[in-house]
Design a protein around this motif. Structure first.
Motif, PDB file in Angstrom:
ATOM      1  N   THR A 103       0.850  -1.182   0.000  1.00 21.48           N
ATOM      2  CA  THR A 103       0.000   0.000   0.000  1.00 21.48           C
ATOM      3  C   THR A 103       0.887   1.233   0.000  1.00 21.48           C
ATOM      4  OG1 THR A 103      -1.554  -1.208   1.358  1.00 21.48           O
ATOM      5  CG2 THR A 103      -1.839   1.177   1.248  1.00 21.48           C
ATOM      6  N   TYR A 104       0.536   2.184  -0.821  1.00 20.43           N
ATOM      7  CA  TYR A 104       1.294   3.428  -0.863  1.00 20.43           C
ATOM      8  C   TYR A 104       0.548   4.441  -0.018  1.00 20.43           C
ATOM      9  CZ  TYR A 104       3.176   7.817  -2.496  1.00 20.43           C
ATOM     10  OH  TYR A 104       3.745   9.061  -2.538  1.00 20.43           O
ATOM     11  N   ILE A 105       1.210   4.926   1.005  1.00 17.99           N
ATOM     12  CA  ILE A 105       0.610   5.954   1.859  1.00 17.99           C
ATOM     13  C   ILE A 105       1.516   7.168   1.829  1.00 17.99           C
ATOM     14  CG2 ILE A 105      -0.129   6.572   4.179  1.00 17.99           C
ATOM     15  CD1 ILE A 105      -0.766   3.678   4.675  1.00 17.99           C
ATOM     16  N   SER A 106       0.973   8.269   1.378  1.00 14.87           N
ATOM     17  CA  SER A 106       1.743   9.499   1.290  1.00 14.87           C
ATOM     18  C   SER A 106       1.501  10.349   2.515  1.00 14.87           C
ATOM     19  CB  SER A 106       1.324  10.285   0.047  1.00 14.87           C
ATOM     20  OG  SER A 106       1.897  11.569   0.080  1.00 14.87           O
ATOM     21  N   ASN A 107       2.573  10.775   3.119  1.00 12.04           N
ATOM     22  CA  ASN A 107       2.469  11.664   4.279  1.00 12.04           C
ATOM     23  C   ASN A 107       3.012  13.041   3.927  1.00 12.04           C
ATOM     24  OD1 ASN A 107       1.327   9.968   6.243  1.00 12.04           O
ATOM     25  ND2 ASN A 107       3.269   8.908   6.437  1.00 12.04           N
ATOM     26  N   LEU A 108       2.862  13.457   2.689  1.00 16.84           N
ATOM     27  CA  LEU A 108       3.348  14.773   2.302  1.00 16.84           C
ATOM     28  C   LEU A 108       2.647  15.841   3.119  1.00 16.84           C
ATOM     29  CD1 LEU A 108       3.513  14.496  -1.590  1.00 16.84           C
ATOM     30  CD2 LEU A 108       5.366  14.253   0.054  1.00 16.84           C
ATOM     31  N   ILE A 109       3.406  16.820   3.526  1.00 14.29           N
ATOM     32  CA  ILE A 109       2.859  17.927   4.300  1.00 14.29           C
ATOM     33  C   ILE A 109       2.602  19.088   3.350  1.00 14.29           C
ATOM     34  CG2 ILE A 109       3.400  19.626   6.087  1.00 14.29           C
ATOM     35  CD1 ILE A 109       4.912  17.386   7.539  1.00 14.29           C
ATOM     36  N   ASN A 110       1.363  19.525   3.314  1.00  9.09           N
ATOM     37  CA  ASN A 110       0.975  20.640   2.459  1.00  9.09           C
ATOM     38  C   ASN A 110       1.391  21.931   3.162  1.00  9.09           C
ATOM     39  OD1 ASN A 110      -0.403  22.779   1.184  1.00  9.09           O
ATOM     40  ND2 ASN A 110      -1.954  21.361   0.426  1.00  9.09           N
ATOM     41  N   ILE A 111       2.380  22.621   2.603  1.00  8.46           N
ATOM     42  CA  ILE A 111       2.909  23.819   3.265  1.00  8.46           C
ATOM     43  C   ILE A 111       1.926  24.986   3.250  1.00  8.46           C
ATOM     44  CG2 ILE A 111       5.337  23.212   3.012  1.00  8.46           C
ATOM     45  CD1 ILE A 111       5.454  24.975   0.509  1.00  8.46           C
ATOM     46  N   ASN A 112       0.879  24.887   2.452  1.00  6.07           N
ATOM     47  CA  ASN A 112      -0.152  25.929   2.448  1.00  6.07           C
ATOM     48  C   ASN A 112      -1.202  25.702   3.533  1.00  6.07           C
ATOM     49  OD1 ASN A 112       0.718  27.644   0.355  1.00  6.07           O
ATOM     50  ND2 ASN A 112       0.059  26.132  -1.141  1.00  6.07           N
ATOM     51  N   LYS A 113      -1.237  24.513   4.121  1.00  5.02           N
ATOM     52  CA  LYS A 113      -2.270  24.189   5.110  1.00  5.02           C
ATOM     53  C   LYS A 113      -1.705  23.698   6.431  1.00  5.02           C
ATOM     54  CE  LYS A 113      -5.496  22.733   1.519  1.00  5.02           C
ATOM     55  NZ  LYS A 113      -6.245  21.609   0.963  1.00  5.02           N
ATOM     56  N   ALA A 114      -0.443  23.333   6.463  1.00  3.15           N
ATOM     57  CA  ALA A 114       0.140  22.668   7.625  1.00  3.15           C
ATOM     58  C   ALA A 114       0.117  23.541   8.877  1.00  3.15           C
ATOM     59  CB  ALA A 114       1.569  22.254   7.322  1.00  3.15           C
ATOM     60  N   SER A 115      -0.106  22.881   9.992  1.00  3.42           N
ATOM     61  CA  SER A 115      -0.057  23.555  11.287  1.00  3.42           C
ATOM     62  C   SER A 115       1.397  23.672  11.731  1.00  3.42           C
ATOM     63  CB  SER A 115      -0.844  22.755  12.320  1.00  3.42           C
ATOM     64  OG  SER A 115      -0.168  21.538  12.603  1.00  3.42           O
ATOM     65  N   LEU A 116       1.610  24.411  12.791  1.00  2.00           N
ATOM     66  CA  LEU A 116       2.934  24.555  13.375  1.00  2.00           C
ATOM     67  C   LEU A 116       3.505  23.176  13.726  1.00  2.00           C
ATOM     68  CD1 LEU A 116       5.014  26.705  14.508  1.00  2.00           C
ATOM     69  CD2 LEU A 116       3.919  26.317  16.704  1.00  2.00           C
ATOM     70  N   ASP A 135       4.215  32.514   8.998  1.00  2.00           N
ATOM     71  CA  ASP A 135       4.183  33.971   8.848  1.00  2.00           C
ATOM     72  C   ASP A 135       4.301  34.366   7.378  1.00  2.00           C
ATOM     73  OD1 ASP A 135       3.930  34.267  11.584  1.00  2.00           O
ATOM     74  OD2 ASP A 135       6.055  34.741  11.903  1.00  2.00           O
ATOM     75  N   TYR A 136       5.207  33.729   6.663  1.00  2.00           N
ATOM     76  CA  TYR A 136       5.376  34.007   5.228  1.00  2.00           C
ATOM     77  C   TYR A 136       4.069  33.722   4.498  1.00  2.00           C
ATOM     78  CZ  TYR A 136       7.259  33.780   0.477  1.00  2.00           C
ATOM     79  OH  TYR A 136       7.485  33.994  -0.856  1.00  2.00           O
ATOM     80  N   ARG A 137       3.472  32.581   4.789  1.00  2.00           N
ATOM     81  CA  ARG A 137       2.214  32.172   4.152  1.00  2.00           C
ATOM     82  C   ARG A 137       1.109  33.179   4.452  1.00  2.00           C
ATOM     83  NH1 ARG A 137       0.731  26.525   6.343  1.00  2.00           N
ATOM     84  NH2 ARG A 137      -0.210  27.680   8.042  1.00  2.00           N
ATOM     85  N   ASN A 138       1.063  33.673   5.683  1.00  3.70           N
ATOM     86  CA  ASN A 138       0.022  34.637   6.063  1.00  3.70           C
ATOM     87  C   ASN A 138       0.253  36.016   5.455  1.00  3.70           C
ATOM     88  OD1 ASN A 138      -1.341  32.719   7.576  1.00  3.70           O
ATOM     89  ND2 ASN A 138      -0.324  33.284   9.479  1.00  3.70           N
ATOM     90  N   GLN A 139       1.515  36.421   5.304  1.00  3.08           N
ATOM     91  CA  GLN A 139       1.827  37.752   4.789  1.00  3.08           C
ATOM     92  C   GLN A 139       1.853  37.798   3.260  1.00  3.08           C
ATOM     93  OE1 GLN A 139       5.525  38.699   6.707  1.00  3.08           O
ATOM     94  NE2 GLN A 139       4.599  38.767   8.743  1.00  3.08           N
ATOM     95  N   ILE A 140       2.472  36.819   2.649  1.00  7.04           N
ATOM     96  CA  ILE A 140       2.662  36.826   1.190  1.00  7.04           C
ATOM     97  C   ILE A 140       1.517  36.123   0.478  1.00  7.04           C
ATOM     98  CG2 ILE A 140       4.250  36.189  -0.690  1.00  7.04           C
ATOM     99  CD1 ILE A 140       5.396  38.263   1.310  1.00  7.04           C
ATOM    100  N   GLY A 141       0.970  35.109   1.100  1.00  7.70           N
ATOM    101  CA  GLY A 141      -0.086  34.314   0.469  1.00  7.70           C
ATOM    102  C   GLY A 141       0.378  32.887   0.265  1.00  7.70           C
TER     103      GLY A 141
END
Length: 169
Positions: A103-116, A135-141
């Protein structure tokens, strides 16, 4: 005439009160808690798709939600009691495919949604760098690609090389 008005008011009250109960039920059924997991399951299941499960759910729970295995599923290397984490991609392989039949299980972390906390699971990313990413995501988008992480203060080429296979946008 007076009795008809009273009767109409009574009927309207009954109708509205029964509608209120139905609406309340529907609204409560779509509310998810903060601990819910969202996963995508593909491959050899009856109903591939995106599902919401409770925190601590097992792979078997996701497979049941997806209607079970298809007749072509290769279940020989599947650990049905593995714990699912948020944002996983699960691919159930087909019998006799020329790929690794696990089974292929991907644990990629989405940098646009990831928590601290999610970001801090990445190698070389402590609390300080994780906060800078948020902070970058919140300021720049939103990040448009993972290479944009290099623009975050503290994310060197060395750190980027360590995490680039573990993140997505």
């Amino acid at each position: 005439m007076k009795y008809i008005k009273v009767l109409i008011l009574l009927l309207l009250t009954l109708i509205l009160s029964s509608c209120k109960e139905e609406i309340t039920f529907k609204e409560s059924s779509i509310i998810t808690s903060r601990n819910d997991l969202i996963i995508e399951i593909k491959g050899e299941v009856i109903y591939p798709g995106i599902y919401t499960l409770e925190e601590g759910a097992l792979l078997i729970d996701a497979i049941k939600l997806a209607g079970g295995f298809s007749p072509y599923a290769d279940t020989s290397n599947i650990n049905l009691v593995s714990i699912i984490s948020n944002n996983q991609l699960i691919i159930i392989p087909k019998k006799d495919e020329n790929t690794n039949s696990s089974t292929y299980i991907s644990n990629l972390i989405n940098i646009n949604k990831a928590s601290l906390d999610d970001l801090m699971t990445l190698p070389g990313i402590g609390e300080s760098k994780a906060r800078k990413i948020i902070d970058y995501r919140n300021q720049i988008g939103r990040f448009s690609n993972i290479e944009e992480l290099k623009k975050v203060n503290g994310i060197s080429d060395i750190v980027y090389e360590k995490i680039k296979e573990m993140v997505c946008v």
